[in-house]
Write a protein that holds these residues in place. Sequence first.
Motif, PDB file in Angstrom:
ATOM      1  N   ASP A   1       2.438  13.443  -3.870  1.00  0.00           N
ATOM      2  CA  ASP A   1       2.934  13.883  -5.176  1.00  0.00           C
ATOM      3  C   ASP A   1       2.883  12.769  -6.207  1.00  0.00           C
ATOM      4  OD1 ASP A   1       3.317  16.397  -4.151  1.00  0.00           O
ATOM      5  OD2 ASP A   1       5.412  16.049  -3.616  1.00  0.00           O
TER       6      ASP A   1
ATOM      7  N   TRP B   1      -0.611  13.006  -7.435  1.00  0.00           N
ATOM      8  CA  TRP B   1      -0.686  14.145  -8.369  1.00  0.00           C
ATOM      9  C   TRP B   1      -0.162  13.754  -9.747  1.00  0.00           C
ATOM     10  CZ3 TRP B   1       3.607  16.369 -10.711  1.00  0.00           C
ATOM     11  CH2 TRP B   1       3.381  17.573 -11.406  1.00  0.00           C
TER      12      TRP B   1
ATOM     13  N   ARG C   1       7.321  17.156  -9.089  1.00  0.00           N
ATOM     14  CA  ARG C   1       6.344  18.214  -8.842  1.00  0.00           C
ATOM     15  C   ARG C   1       7.030  19.557  -8.616  1.00  0.00           C
ATOM     16  NH1 ARG C   1       0.996  17.859  -4.895  1.00  0.00           N
ATOM     17  NH2 ARG C   1      -0.169  19.494  -6.008  1.00  0.00           N
TER      18      ARG C   1
END
Length: 409
Positions: A66, A69, A105
Amino acid sequence: MRLTVLVDHFPALSETFVLNEILSLRRIGHNAVVETAVWAQARAECPDDLPIHAWEDDGRLAQVRDLAWLVARRPLRCLADLRERRRWAREEPVRPLRVLAPAIRRIHRRETEHVHAHFAAGVALDALRINQLIGLPYSVTAHAYEIYRSPANLGEKLQRATLATGECEYSVRDLRTAAGPEAARHVHVVAMGVDHERFRRTTPLPGGKTVLAVGRLVEKKGTRHLLDALPALLERHPDACVVLLGDGPLREPLEAQARTLGVQDAVTFLGARTASGVRDALEEADVLAFPSVYLDDGDRDVLPLVLAEALAMELPVVASDMVGIPEVIRPPWGRLVAPGEPAPLADALAEVLALGPEERAAAGAEGRRFVVATRDLLDAARRLEQLIAAPTDPPPLPAAPPLQTTQVR
């Protein structure tokens, strides 16, 4: 509103007001989800359908995935966060971004509209960072220690929030000063609501001589002053007793103090209890004592929820005349005494215990009416909802009373 509530530890026995507010927001129709840094000790108090995500449960793989990301989508903002972390770390620990990334996230996936942080401590800084990283507005409710004992990065947290709240006029004055003149316009009072349906008497007042004190056994609660007041109280009411509900590092010293004073047979240590245990203890008591004090490091209680819970249970209260307590405790349902002074505390407790059944009942009924009218759970949630949706300039607060300076030394 899709709302994410950030809490450093949840659910905590001593912070049932946080759970109460979240459940109230859900009751009035908001999709409120909890993100907590760590699990606390009172999971049994939470309903099964309340979504809770604990960051300590996010594995290293999820953190790395994450974080990647987040960096891929906000590379410049992640670099800015890294730069800012060095500055924030001068005043408080700062979580690594990889620890925060899974929560960010999840917040993104839920299409969260607003982030609300409870306590202006670690998660308030996290809310500020989330705002800078993905642009979500945030609000913060400040309580006590993070205002007076360790106000780390407090001004910046308040200035960047769209809304900041305190639970009483006393703390809001200081929060507005910390926020500065421009951001002070967005600092409001939102009283902690009490569940006055749950905290409702099912039996008449006992009419006995039981003094109850509720709170962690730490210095700022002033429990040692209550024990110091007990010999004088026993002279006037030999059948009086003190029940201490709570636990903490001072338990053994307080037990030793009771033995030294020769009052150990009149003192019962019940240990920590859930909200249900607090309610049951209030039902069985005759007066609530709350002898809190200021500490030299600035720490203090501001306006503990148990005061309103006691009033909802029609119980008279004797409390220290300090911080936000006089905003709730007043005649006929309460008595205020100088903090850290055992003699006036003993006098006030003796006076309350000497009241006849009818006078106690009438005072208790007035206290309950006050709480129901001014500290309803759903009313408090609706006020927070309205302020989040459309922050307005708050009305001026009454002038501050003279500052009490009694401290523990």
